[in-house]
Every structure is written in C-alpha cells, then in structure tokens.
Design an enzyme around this catalytic site. Structure first.
Site, mmCIF file in Angstrom:
data_model
loop_
_atom_site.group_PDB
_atom_site.id
_atom_site.type_symbol
_atom_site.label_atom_id
_atom_site.label_comp_id
_atom_site.label_asym_id
_atom_site.label_seq_id
_atom_site.Cartn_x
_atom_site.Cartn_y
_atom_site.Cartn_z
ATOM 1 N N GLU A 120 18.146 27.191 23.413
ATOM 2 C CA GLU A 120 18.587 25.894 23.954
ATOM 3 C C GLU A 120 18.298 24.781 22.960
ATOM 4 O O GLU A 120 17.509 24.955 22.040
ATOM 5 C CB GLU A 120 17.769 25.563 25.215
ATOM 6 C CG GLU A 120 18.006 26.486 26.349
ATOM 7 C CD GLU A 120 17.093 26.146 27.528
ATOM 8 O OE1 GLU A 120 16.223 25.258 27.410
ATOM 9 O OE2 GLU A 120 17.267 26.782 28.569
ATOM 10 N N LYS A 122 16.431 21.459 21.867
ATOM 11 C CA LYS A 122 15.150 20.826 22.180
ATOM 12 C C LYS A 122 15.390 19.322 22.268
ATOM 13 O O LYS A 122 15.512 18.642 21.250
ATOM 14 C CB LYS A 122 14.113 21.156 21.113
ATOM 15 C CG LYS A 122 12.738 20.657 21.469
ATOM 16 C CD LYS A 122 11.715 21.239 20.521
ATOM 17 C CE LYS A 122 10.317 20.785 20.834
ATOM 18 N NZ LYS A 122 10.137 19.385 21.125
ATOM 19 N N ASP A 124 14.982 15.484 22.649
ATOM 20 C CA ASP A 124 13.891 14.620 22.187
ATOM 21 C C ASP A 124 13.731 13.453 23.157
ATOM 22 O O ASP A 124 14.254 12.362 22.933
ATOM 23 C CB ASP A 124 14.220 14.127 20.777
ATOM 24 C CG ASP A 124 12.996 13.584 20.079
ATOM 25 O OD1 ASP A 124 11.885 13.745 20.628
ATOM 26 O OD2 ASP A 124 13.140 13.004 18.997
ATOM 27 N N TYR A 231 15.586 22.141 32.553
ATOM 28 C CA TYR A 231 15.610 23.392 31.799
ATOM 29 C C TYR A 231 14.571 24.409 32.252
ATOM 30 O O TYR A 231 14.399 25.437 31.619
ATOM 31 C CB TYR A 231 15.459 23.131 30.303
ATOM 32 C CG TYR A 231 14.336 22.167 29.935
ATOM 33 C CD1 TYR A 231 13.011 22.431 30.251
ATOM 34 C CD2 TYR A 231 14.622 20.981 29.255
ATOM 35 C CE1 TYR A 231 12.005 21.559 29.916
ATOM 36 C CE2 TYR A 231 13.613 20.102 28.904
ATOM 37 C CZ TYR A 231 12.306 20.394 29.238
ATOM 38 O OH TYR A 231 11.300 19.531 28.908
ATOM 39 N N LYS A 319 11.369 23.697 15.114
ATOM 40 C CA LYS A 319 11.559 22.279 14.799
ATOM 41 C C LYS A 319 12.415 22.152 13.542
ATOM 42 O O LYS A 319 12.164 22.845 12.556
ATOM 43 C CB LYS A 319 10.194 21.609 14.562
ATOM 44 C CG LYS A 319 9.255 21.688 15.751
ATOM 45 C CD LYS A 319 9.565 20.667 16.802
ATOM 46 C CE LYS A 319 9.177 19.298 16.392
ATOM 47 N NZ LYS A 319 8.087 18.667 17.011
ATOM 48 N N CYS A 413 -11.847 -4.284 -9.162
ATOM 49 C CA CYS A 413 -11.448 -4.340 -7.743
ATOM 50 C C CYS A 413 -10.458 -5.497 -7.564
ATOM 51 O O CYS A 413 -10.739 -6.615 -8.014
ATOM 52 C CB CYS A 413 -12.686 -4.560 -6.886
ATOM 53 S SG CYS A 413 -12.289 -4.946 -5.169
ATOM 54 N N CYS A 416 -12.466 -8.397 -5.453
ATOM 55 C CA CYS A 416 -13.655 -9.134 -5.908
ATOM 56 C C CYS A 416 -13.854 -9.037 -7.415
ATOM 57 O O CYS A 416 -14.860 -9.534 -7.928
ATOM 58 C CB CYS A 416 -14.895 -8.624 -5.171
ATOM 59 S SG CYS A 416 -15.344 -6.964 -5.661
ATOM 60 N N CYS A 431 -14.803 0.471 -5.669
ATOM 61 C CA CYS A 431 -15.427 -0.808 -5.952
ATOM 62 C C CYS A 431 -16.855 -0.644 -5.461
ATOM 63 O O CYS A 431 -17.060 -0.304 -4.290
ATOM 64 C CB CYS A 431 -14.726 -1.926 -5.180
ATOM 65 S SG CYS A 431 -15.708 -3.424 -5.080
ATOM 66 N N CYS A 436 -18.272 -6.974 -1.450
ATOM 67 C CA CYS A 436 -16.823 -7.169 -1.627
ATOM 68 C C CYS A 436 -16.183 -7.504 -0.275
ATOM 69 O O CYS A 436 -16.345 -6.756 0.699
ATOM 70 C CB CYS A 436 -16.222 -5.892 -2.209
ATOM 71 S SG CYS A 436 -14.428 -5.881 -2.177
#
Ligand code: IVH
Length: 678
Positions: A120, A122, A124, A231, A319, A413, A416, A431, A436
C-alpha cells in the site's frame, strides 16, 4: 421561523429523518463517489433546514447528525484517552536488501511458508483510530504515544468522507485505523486565502493536518477540507476474520474511504518492483506519501508472526530515499558552543526540502569541511538526515566558480578574538576564553534548560540582553537578578519579570545536585553521568574532593570523564562559581534513592543500556526503575553491559550489543523484569 416546542411532533420527526437521510446521501455522493446530483446552494439549504430543526428541538440532534460536520462550540482542551489496543508503529526499511531481510524473517517466522503481501501507499499524514459503537462514530483518537491519544472526535466529524453512521450490514462495534491528510490542492487553496490576508503560508500538508486536528474550534477545522483513508481494522468486535484485501473491501462496502492503490504481491521481487514503481509515480498523486507499507495478507499468518512491544512483525514500511536538492552556499559562519567548540555553519540560499524551507546546516567541524572542500559560492547538494536535520552532502564540481577559495580555518574566536586552540585528540577547534560572550550565552541556555535547572522563561532573547548588558557573567549571576533590574530590559513587563524571579526561586528548591552537575556543562558529563555522580558522591564537596582513581572506580566513568571532572573543579573560576551558587541557596546535594531489596530482584547489580525511542516509559522513568532496584544505567554498550533495552529505531547500540551477545530486551520484556503485568 420555527416555533419552539418541548416535543417535536411526528411531522417534524419525519421531516428531520427524511432530510437527514437526504443530506447524508448527497454528502456520500460528493465525498466518496466524487459526484453531485444537486447544486452546492441546494445542499446548503437542506443542511440549514436540518440545523434549524435541531436548533428548535435539540433532542433531534444525535451523534450521527450531518449538522455536526460544520463543527461545534470550541473546546477548552482535548481529553487524553487510553487506546483499547495500543497503536503500535511500524518498522522502517530503506533499501531493497532490507526488504529482502524482512521477507526472510517473515518466512522463518512462518516455518518456510510463503506469504502473500499487500503493498500500500504510506500516506504522510496523522494516524487516527475511529471507534464505532452501535454503528455510530463515537470516538476518534490520535496516536499520541501509542498507548494514549487525544480525543479529537469533534474535529474528525467534520471530515466529509467519514461516515458518521455505518450501514446495518456492518458490525455494530468496529475500530478502524487510518491516516488523516491534506491534499496538495487543499493546502494551496488555504495558502491563497492566508496570503491574501497577509498571513504566512503553511509549509507542508502533514504539519498543517496535525495543526488542524489540534484546533480547539471544530468550526475552523470544518473550513479546511481534510481527507482520510482507512487501512487497518483492529481484530475482534465481530469483524469477520479476513485477509487484508478482504478487510479493505469490507470497509469500502461500509462506506469507509479506502485507498485504491493496493497491490497483492506473491513474492518479495514483486514487492520491490511495486515499491520502486511508486518511488517515481508518487509525484502523480495529489497527496504526499513518504514510502510504501508491506503487509502480510493472511490473518492466520499475522497471528503466527505476532508483534514485538513496538511493532507487529507482519508489516514493514519502505521509506523513499531522502529528497536531495541543490542550492547555493551563500556563506559559512562560525558558531561558538558552550564549551568553546567552533562549528562551521552553512548559510544557504533558502530551499524547500522535505516539507520545510532550509536556510542553514551545520558543517560539524573544520576537518569535515576541509574534506568536503566546500567553498562560499558553491552550488551544493543538501538532504535531511532522518528527515529532520539538514546536511550538506557535496558541492557540484561543474558549477564551481573560479574565484571560489577554501574557507580559512579561524585562528581567532569570531566573538571574542581569543586565539583558537585545537585539541590534539579530536577534530574540534575551540575558543578557550571562559569569559567569551558567545560561550557564556550557550552555557546559560544549557544551565537553564529543561533537563538541567529548568528555569522557565529564560529564552535566547533574554539571555542575549543579559549578556550584552553585562548583567550576567556566569550562571550564579542569574540568582542575583531582581524584578526592577529585569524590568529595565526590552519586552519585559512587571509580570514576566516577577515570574522569572519566581522561577529562579523555584529552581533552588526543586532542582538537586544531578541537575546542577548536568547544567554546569562539564565536558563529557551528560544527563546520565551527572545523575550517577550525584548519587555516588551525594554532595558537590565530596565530588570536588574525589581523585582520579575514586572517579574512575565509578561505573560508567572512564579515564576521559574522570579527567574532565578533575579539570573542571581544578579551575579556580569554577571553584568560585560553585561557592557562589551555594551562597545563592542552590541545593548541592542528592538524596540517595531507596533501593528496593528483593530476593528475586533480577535488576540488582546488572548493567543496563537504554536506546531508541521508547513508547511505554520515558527515558527518566526507565532509569529510575533500574536505579531503584539497584541496577546501573550506563550510557554506552560494552562487555560489561548485561541488558540493552531497545526502543524504536535503535541503531548502532543495538548492533554493538547484538555483536557482543548482550541480552536485548523490548520495553515489554523490561516491564516483565520489573515484575509488572504487561
Ligand atoms: S499500517 C498495525 N498502513 O505510517 C499496522 N500505516 O510510520 C498499522 N501509515 O503509524 C499501520 N500509511 O500512521 C499502515 N497504508 C498504511 C499507512 C500507514 C501511513 C502510517 C501510520 C503508521 C506510520 C508508521
């Protein structure tokens, strides 16, 4: 105008009966047979007359009246109802070879018998259980957690293709399950209306269906044309034992909508062929499907195969492969995590992908980025891992611009400017500046999160302001916030400020050492390790005094975790933080759980690992059961593991446990170990 009368006279009753049958007839023609015999205006006029009669004599309105399809008074909330038979989910496969494995398992379970499979679509959408009693639709429940769902009957009655009453040849009691969904055209129609009203369009039919079913005002639901296919019949209740094909034909004969695309396949080759065919044909449909469902046709064979606690063994989903889209990599930005990890992030030209618009995707780390050699300006392929997390797969070489250059690995970084540092033992760039601001924001968010200190109202916008205005430099500063200071912030009224102060007070009383240890964000100390440490040491002082051998002696704590805990508490700033948190009145202790002493306790002394999505227990519940009975809940599978409790979609842990010969338990098996009835 009709005059009110305590009892409708026989003419009224007769008129009501005839009108009701007539409206039902035209409703069925329209929704089930997709044809009409009267105009929409004529139909509306007859429905209105029926509604007027029922308004004058409410006793005429029974639960199967077509007038209920226009919706009723708004509800305050949905009742939660336990399913008579749990709504199990189904296992997934993603490839031809996994489908062949399923077939081999089925044949083994049937001692070599070859089943007929029904294949069948599937759908959604949103799973629903419809219950008819005395032929009348009495209840519609969402799947919820599989054990209990929401009662959305009033909303479901508005779906025109669902009969509110079954014909006399149907069994009076019947529970059928199916999927409610929205067609693509209906979504477009709704979006046109929304856009005309200046509202954001809905993104995808599945989420819109779920949102619609949860509307408290069923009159609004009635305005959106939801669809449904049934179903599955819950066995029993006087429904004849039938093959799946026969059951679907019976449902159709009762007037229940059943999808037409069902194919009988005599072997797995035919099943695979059908699945492959729909991988492309699905785009011809006016509704979305995300795969195929393969079911053993024969009821006797289904019984022989039975079910695990999470899914029947006679059914599997295939799937469709994840959707891959191309889009432009507009930029690469760098995000700073709570322990200073720098993560490159792909900023993408917005692209619709598996139901949402994707704009960003994590690129994990700079090694990974270099391996993929992604460059700003590239055309890239994106997909969603597990249908949720967007991922950049690769760039399209033919489209690379001559000017594109590799992304430079940051030497400082971005927040900072402290020079970055790379651990020799992992791929992560960091960092190392504890002050910071980017790290601080992440740390505060983690500290306040649900599994840590659970401070309600401490959202990202507030944290941003607290850090930017330097009102908060570490988690202890949060407890110094008061209503007047908070009220000086944007979007913060007196009430929100007072609520936040109260939430901070509550957390002092309600959260214990395990929450704090997790909330401190010590590297490698997740939820479960935090709990183990809290229980083992009982107080933060005892934990801070522990040396490496003492820490390593704790179950589940290896050299790396022990070193990380030692490093954390060796840092003077962290020691100060702990003292300040204590002074704020936070609970820095853990009460030892009462261990259930029982001669036949099969859990005592055993090491458990829990994995996958659970449906009977929450993760916390299952861990408490294990601990209360003197067992250990570990985070990863090793030779020391005695049991793996595997929920839905268990992955690598299940594989490893199987390879190591660890006993695998379903949630049901675990419940039996607890000595509870299943
Ligand atoms: S059969 C006991 N058939 O997919 C068997 N499920 O991912 C019950 N679904 O929970 C399920 N189309 O909500 C079945 N033709 C179909 C389906 C279908 C969609 C949904 C259902 C299920 C989910 C599992």
């Amino acid at each position: 105008m009709l005059k009110k009368h305590p009892e409708p006279d026989s003419d009224c009753v007769a008129r009501h009966k005839a009108l009701k049958a007539d409206v039902e007839h035209h409703n069925r023609l329209y929704y089930v047979e997709a044809r009409t015999e009267i105009s929409d205006q004529e139909f509306d006029a007859r429905l209105r007359e029926l509604a007027d009669l029922e308004a004058a004599w409410p006793a005429l309105q029974t639960p199967d009246s077509p007038t209920l399809r226009v919706g009723g008074a708004p509800l305050e909330g949905f009742k939660t109802v336990v399913h008579r038979v749990p709504m199990l989910s189904i296992d997934n496969t993603y490839s031809e070879s996994e489908l062949r494995d399923f077939d081999a398992r089925v044949q083994r379970g049937l001692d070599g018998d070859t089943p007929t499979y029904m294949v069948e679509l599937k759908l959604d959408g949103v799973a629903i259980a419809l219950r008819y009693e005395n032929h009348i639709l009495q209840q519609a429940l969402t799947r919820g957690d599989g054990v209990q769902g929401d009662d959305v009957t009033q909303n479901v009655r508005t779906i025109g293709s669902i009969p509110l009453r079954l014909p006399p040849h149907a069994p009076p009691t019947l529970e059928v399950r199916g999927e409610i969904f929205m067609t693509v055209d209906e979504l477009k129609r709704l979006n046109k209306i929304r856009e005309a009203a200046g509202e954001e369009p809905y993104r995808n039919p599945r989420n819109t269906t779920a949102g619609t079913l949860k509307l408290l005002d069923s009159r609004e639901v009635a305005k959106r044309n939801l669809s449904i296919y049934l179903y599955h019949v819950v066995p029993g209740d006087g429904f004849p034992s039938a093959t799946h094909g026969e059951a679907l034909a019976l449902l159709k004969a009762y007037g229940l909508p059943v999808n037409e695309h069902v194919e009988a396949c005599n072997d797995i080759d035919a099943v695979i062929k059908t699945c492959m065919k729909w991988t492309t044909r699905r785009f011809e449909l006016d509704y979305e499907i995300d795969g195929m469902v393969i079911k053993v046709d024969d009821p006797g064979q289904r019984d022989r195969l039975g079910a695990t606690s999470k899914a029947p063994r006679w059914v599997i989903a295939y799937k469709f492969p994840a959707e891959v889209r191309q889009t432009r990599l507009l930029d690469i930005t760098v995000q700073v995590g709570k322990s200073g990890a720098l993560t490159p992030v792909a900023e993408l030209e917005p692209v619709p992908l598996a139901g949402t618009i994707v704009k960003r995707a994590s690129l994990y780390n700079f090694e990974d980025l270099a391996k993929k050699d992604l460059r700003v300006g590239d055309l890239v392929e994106v997909q969603k891992a597990g249908e949720i997390i967007p991922q950049v797969l690769r760039f399209v070489p033919e489209e690379r611009l001559e000017t594109a250059v590799p992304f430079p690995i940051p030497t400082a970084c971005p927040e900072c400017t402290t020079p970055t540092h790379k651990d020799p033992d992992d791929a992560i760039l960091r960092c190392v500046n504890l002050a910071c601001p980017a790290q601080l924001k992440e740390r505060l968010a983690h500290f306040s999160s649900r599994k840590a200190m659970d401070i309600e109202g401490m959202g990202p916008a507030l944290i941003e302001q607290l850090v930017a205005r330097e009102l908060v430099r570490d988690p202890a500063d949060l407890f110094g916030l008061d209503t007047p200071r908070l009220m000086g912030l944007e979007r913060m009224g007196e009430k929100s400020a007072a609520n936040l102060v109260q939430a901070l007070e509550d957390c002092k009383k309600q959260r214990s050492l395990k929450h704090l240890l997790f909330g401190l964000g010590i590297r490698h100390v997740g939820n479960s390790t935090a709990e183990t440490l809290a229980q083992k040491f009982g107080s933060i002082e005892a934990l801070m005094e522990a040396d490496a051998p003492t820490l390593e002696a704790v179950e589940d704590v290896g050299v790396i975790v022990a070193q990380s805990v030692l490093d954390f508490f060796d840092t003077p700033a962290n020691q100060k933080l702990v003292l300040r948190l204590r002074d704020c009145g936070l609970c820095l202790t853990e009460v030892q759980p009462v261990i259930i002493e029982d001669g036949d306790n099969p859990i005592a002394g055993k090491v458990f690992v829990v994995t996958g999505k659970l449906s009977r227990f929450t993760r916390d519940e299952i861990h408490s059961h294990i601990k209360e009975r003197g067992g250990k809940a570990a985070g990863s599978v090793s030779k020391k593991t005695d049991y793996l409790v595997a929920g839905e979609k268990a992955g690598s842990k299940l594989k490893k446990a199987t390879a190591l010969g660890v006993t695998i338990l379903t949630e049901e098996d675990f419940q039996q170990l607890l000595g509870e009835p299943v």
